[in-house]
Design a protein around this motif. Sequence first.
Motif, PDB file in Angstrom:
ATOM      1  N   HIS A 245     -11.903  -5.259  -4.465  1.00  0.00           N
ATOM      2  CA  HIS A 245     -12.933  -4.259  -4.756  1.00  0.00           C
ATOM      3  C   HIS A 245     -13.022  -3.228  -3.630  1.00  0.00           C
ATOM      4  N   ALA A 246     -13.066  -3.705  -2.390  1.00  0.00           N
ATOM      5  CA  ALA A 246     -13.152  -2.798  -1.252  1.00  0.00           C
ATOM      6  C   ALA A 246     -11.943  -1.887  -1.192  1.00  0.00           C
ATOM      7  N   GLN A 247     -10.757  -2.451  -1.446  1.00  0.00           N
ATOM      8  CA  GLN A 247      -9.533  -1.664  -1.366  1.00  0.00           C
ATOM      9  C   GLN A 247      -9.507  -0.574  -2.431  1.00  0.00           C
ATOM     10  N   GLU A 248      -9.875  -0.954  -3.646  1.00  0.00           N
ATOM     11  CA  GLU A 248      -9.831   0.002  -4.752  1.00  0.00           C
ATOM     12  C   GLU A 248     -10.840   1.135  -4.563  1.00  0.00           C
ATOM     13  N   LYS A 249     -12.026   0.802  -4.063  1.00  0.00           N
ATOM     14  CA  LYS A 249     -13.101   1.787  -3.999  1.00  0.00           C
ATOM     15  C   LYS A 249     -13.120   2.585  -2.704  1.00  0.00           C
ATOM     16  N   TYR A 250     -12.717   1.970  -1.599  1.00  0.00           N
ATOM     17  CA  TYR A 250     -12.870   2.630  -0.298  1.00  0.00           C
ATOM     18  C   TYR A 250     -11.566   2.759   0.483  1.00  0.00           C
ATOM     19  N   GLY A 251     -10.503   2.106   0.035  1.00  0.00           N
ATOM     20  CA  GLY A 251      -9.228   2.205   0.726  1.00  0.00           C
ATOM     21  C   GLY A 251      -8.421   3.405   0.265  1.00  0.00           C
ATOM     22  N   THR A 252      -7.283   3.620   0.925  1.00  0.00           N
ATOM     23  CA  THR A 252      -6.420   4.756   0.584  1.00  0.00           C
ATOM     24  C   THR A 252      -4.999   4.324   0.220  1.00  0.00           C
ATOM     25  N   LEU A 253      -4.628   3.101   0.535  1.00  0.00           N
ATOM     26  CA  LEU A 253      -3.279   2.612   0.285  1.00  0.00           C
ATOM     27  C   LEU A 253      -3.252   1.699  -0.936  1.00  0.00           C
ATOM     28  N   PRO A 254      -2.079   1.524  -1.559  1.00  0.00           N
ATOM     29  CA  PRO A 254      -1.974   0.576  -2.680  1.00  0.00           C
ATOM     30  C   PRO A 254      -2.259  -0.853  -2.209  1.00  0.00           C
ATOM     31  N   LEU A 255      -2.882  -1.652  -3.073  1.00  0.00           N
ATOM     32  CA  LEU A 255      -3.194  -3.041  -2.726  1.00  0.00           C
ATOM     33  C   LEU A 255      -1.936  -3.799  -2.324  1.00  0.00           C
ATOM     34  N   ALA A 256      -0.842  -3.575  -3.040  1.00  0.00           N
ATOM     35  CA  ALA A 256       0.400  -4.290  -2.739  1.00  0.00           C
ATOM     36  C   ALA A 256       0.868  -4.016  -1.318  1.00  0.00           C
ATOM     37  N   GLU A 257       0.633  -2.803  -0.840  1.00  0.00           N
ATOM     38  CA  GLU A 257       1.086  -2.454   0.508  1.00  0.00           C
ATOM     39  C   GLU A 257       0.283  -3.179   1.582  1.00  0.00           C
ATOM     40  N   VAL A 258      -1.017  -3.334   1.376  1.00  0.00           N
ATOM     41  CA  VAL A 258      -1.822  -3.995   2.415  1.00  0.00           C
ATOM     42  C   VAL A 258      -1.657  -5.518   2.370  1.00  0.00           C
TER      43      VAL A 258
END
Length: 592
Positions: free
Chosen positions: A170-183
């Motif tokens: 949720h945090a990644q999708e809403k507030y992150g800038t990179l693809p989930l797979a990359e992090v």
Amino acid sequence: MTPPTARLLPVAALASLLALGLSAPCFAQAVSAPAQPTASAQPSVRYDIGYDIFYPVRAQNGMVASEHRLATEVGVATLKRGGNAVDAAVAVGFALAVVLPNAGNLGGGGFMIVHDAKSGRDVAIDFREMAPAKAFRDMYLDGQGKVVPDRSLYTHLAVGIPGTVAGLAHAQEKYGTLPLAEVIAPAIKLAREGYAVTPQLAGLLEVERDHLAAWGATRAVFFKAERPLRVGETLVQEDLAKSLELIAAQGAKAFYEGSIAEKIAAEMAKNNGFITADDLKSYKVVEREPVSGTYRGYTVKSMPPPSSGGVHIVQMLNILERYPLKELGAGSAQTIHLMAEAMKLAFADRSEYLGDPDFTKVPVKGLTARAYADELAAKIDPDKATPASTIKPGKPAPYESDQTTHFSVADSQGNVVSTTYTLNLNFGSGIVAEGTGILLNNEMDDFSAKPGVPNAFGLIGGDANAVQPFKRPLSSMSPTIVLKDGKPWLLTGSPGGSRIITTTLETVIDHIDFAMNPAEAAALPRVHHQWTPDELRVEKGLSPDTVKLLEQKGHKVAVKPTMGRTQTIQLRDDGLYGFSDPRNPDGMTAGY
């Protein structure tokens, strides 16, 4: 000449650190630290003859403080390649699930506070575990109404619906800038290729060997033949790597509706657990407004219920603000006495009023009101300890209008993230869901199994924290951000069960009242009082004279093992300063 970022402390400060039980390897690196504040990584303490100069780690562009070197390196690398603080925090969260298996997790839950520099908004992300649909109030009692030992700790009934994967995604999708797979990619690499077991992890595996050995899937991960892995041996987690790959490809849906969910549900069904596929599918992340207070001109933002931490940190700061702590001195008997009295009052209220706000009305505004703090402060005798037996939960209504891990991240744009998540006790329930590599939590113990009966941390609860389906258990996790003139100035937090709240409180006070840097604040012996049992718990290293003065005031002082492992970053005009608590030699702060 001492650099402006360093402070001189008497040699007694080193003695205090040694008394805390820190091992020689922790200091061996520290001695070789550079003479100026470093921009790379811990250790960052240098010892001079006659004085100890405590240097926090220093950086300009970004910083990560976590409980494991490998996770910190993952976070810093994410920042360097253009990720923001949330990208780095999510990468650290997944990496810790691999390299800090006693606390980092996919099968647990937690809280995250994000400060978005662009909007100036602070948001609290609640990904705490939830009770399954079949859960009921007296599920941990026998036919005579007595609590069944360990049922809420080391069985499949101890497991709450995990929230970590949903929260990080949720945090990644809403507030992150990179693809989930990359992090997630670095965590996958660490799980598949493995890493050397540290003395810290080897020691924990040995201590918990009986609980871990009870489950075949757990032994397959953490044991070699009939014994736990030892120092220097490689921990490879192939099943966990596969689970992480599924999450990287499919997002949180893989965990809550896909093959991972099927395996967790099968694990439960085979062992009389309550969690079903429908329970996993029903899990929801909640965004909440942080608890907010002020202290000596600074704004304190911390986690709201179902955490009790933020409410009681603000409540205690409201009480303590009326006292001249700076003049009384850090670590003085009078300062400790006043903090202990405020702690008792807050923990008494915790037992009565705190719970999941979606199920019970929590009087947050009343508990954090300054007028209520005035009422509580009037009960404090500056010269005498108040017996816990005479303290009852207060009446805030009129003013109403071990094992966890924390990590802190700051980027060059002014975004910061403070995150605490957990399995509850070390390695949670000790149960790995077969075929997933995922350790499952024992967070159901954080509910009140029976009013008045303490949980594993000695905390007492009541109806507000009774077991109910899809309810979130009360927590002490307290990820905290302190703002100065509306901008992040300090971010901190700690593991430690009930001691999280007081450790975080002391860290805030050390920085504001005593102008300490993150390294100094982490080095001081800590104190704790939670109302019941009626004892003032202190770490080794507190002056015998101070202990004697506290006892003369009526405190029952108990010297016990170390408390808390803070991960703190301070943001100043000239850069970022951070430090990982030396109580955990595996922790590291680094920046660039």
